[in-house]
Design an enzyme around this catalytic site. Sequence first.
Site, short mmCIF file in Angstrom:
data_model
loop_
_atom_site.label_atom_id
_atom_site.label_comp_id
_atom_site.label_asym_id
_atom_site.label_seq_id
_atom_site.Cartn_x
_atom_site.Cartn_y
_atom_site.Cartn_z
N MET F 1 0.89 -1.19 0.00
CA MET F 1 0.00 0.00 0.00
C MET F 1 0.90 1.22 0.00
O MET F 1 1.94 1.19 0.56
CB MET F 1 -0.80 -0.07 1.31
CG MET F 1 -1.85 0.97 1.51
SD MET F 1 -1.29 2.64 1.96
CE MET F 1 -0.39 2.32 3.44
N PRO F 2 0.56 2.26 -0.75
CA PRO F 2 -0.64 2.58 -1.51
C PRO F 2 -0.72 1.89 -2.87
O PRO F 2 0.29 1.42 -3.39
CB PRO F 2 -0.53 4.09 -1.73
CG PRO F 2 0.55 4.57 -0.82
CD PRO F 2 1.43 3.41 -0.59
N PHE F 3 -1.97 1.81 -3.36
CA PHE F 3 -2.25 1.25 -4.68
C PHE F 3 -2.78 2.37 -5.57
O PHE F 3 -3.73 3.05 -5.20
CB PHE F 3 -3.30 0.13 -4.58
CG PHE F 3 -2.99 -0.87 -3.50
CD1 PHE F 3 -3.80 -0.98 -2.38
CD2 PHE F 3 -1.87 -1.68 -3.59
CE1 PHE F 3 -3.50 -1.89 -1.37
CE2 PHE F 3 -1.57 -2.60 -2.59
CZ PHE F 3 -2.38 -2.70 -1.47
#
Lengths: 61, 61, 61, 61, 61, 61
Positions: F1-3
Site C-alpha cells: 500500500m498505496p495502490f
Amino acid sequence: MPFVHIEMVEGRTVEQKRELAKRVTEAVSEIAGVPAERVHVIFQDMKKEDYASGGTLVLDK
Amino acid sequence: MPFVHIEMVEGRTVEQKRELAKRVTEAVSEIAGVPAERVHVIFQDMKKEDYASGGTLVLDK
Amino acid sequence: MPFVHIEMVEGRTVEQKRELAKRVTEAVSEIAGVPAERVHVIFQDMKKEDYASGGTLVLDK
Amino acid sequence: MPFVHIEMVEGRTVEQKRELAKRVTEAVSEIAGVPAERVHVIFQDMKKEDYASGGTLVLDK
Amino acid sequence: MPFVHIEMVEGRTVEQKRELAKRVTEAVSEIAGVPAERVHVIFQDMKKEDYASGGTLVLDK
Amino acid sequence: MPFVHIEMVEGRTVEQKRELAKRVTEAVSEIAGVPAERVHVIFQDMKKEDYASGGTLVLDK
C-alpha cells in the site's frame, strides 16, 4: 480521462491529498500528453481493519 | 501483487474480516504460487442504500 | 454480493483460476455467511508492462 | 453479472440512488440482454476532499 | 464526475455499448443533475475464464 | 500500500508507462510518507469502444 484511483490506509491529511492531486495530475498530464483539466484523481481511504497484507489486518500489526 | 478487493454489504465484524483475510491469502498464495506477504486484501463495505440488485436497493428489500 | 476482484500479473492458467474461484468462494461463503451462488469472483490479469512496484515496471525487473 | 459501479461526489439522496438504480438496471437489462435480477449496481460516494480534477480538490473549488 | 464502470462478460457488440453509454449517461445526467458531458462511462469486458459465480467459472457452465 | 490505478485510453507506449510509474511512485512516496517499494502502480488501458464521455464512445468522436 485519465482516471487515477489512489487507495491508502486512512490518516493522510487534506493538505497531503491536495499536494498529491497536484503532483500526480502534473505527471500524468505531462507524460500522457493530456490537458490537466481532463485528469481525474480519486482518493479511496482504507480503514485499518479493511486492509491486510500477508494475511494479517493492518489493525493487528 | 496479487490484489484482492472484496465488496460486501456492511455489517461483517472485524473478526470475520480477520478470518477472511487469512483464508483468502492462504488460497491465493498456495494456488497462484506467490509468497503470502505479497498478497494484499482490501475490504470495501457497501451501505444498504448503496447497493442494488434487480433494480432495487438492498435498503428497500 | 459479495464481489471479489483478484488482480494478478498475467500467466496463471485456467486451472489455477478454476481452483482459486472455488477456494475463495468457499471461504467467503462460509465466513461471510452468504450462499455460494451469490459470491462473484472476477479475475483481472495485468500485463508486465502494466504493473510497477517501487517505481519499476515488472517488465523491467 | 453485469456489475455497474457509479462513483459520484457525496450529496445525492437515497431517493436519487433509488431512481438511478432502477433506470440503470432497466437500460443494462434491456440492451445487454440480461435479466434485471442479475444486474448489480454499486454506488461509491466520494468526499469533496477525495476527488480532484485539473489538479485541484473539489473541496477547493 | 460521475464515473460509471460497467463490467460484463465479453461478447456485447460496439452497437450495444454505444446504446448503453447513451442511455446510462442520460439517466445519470438527469437524475444526479450533472451535465452529460461530465458523465464518464467505462466498459470492462470479462473473459469467460475470468468470471465465476457460485465457485464455477462461466467457462465451465 | 498505496495502490494507484491509472485508467487511460489505449495507445501510450511502454516508455510513457515506465516514466509515469517512476514519477507517480516518487510523488506518492514523498507526500504520503511511504517507502517507494511499497507503492504499487497499475495501468488499465481502455479500448476506444470501451470509454464514453457525454454519452458518446471515444470511437465515434
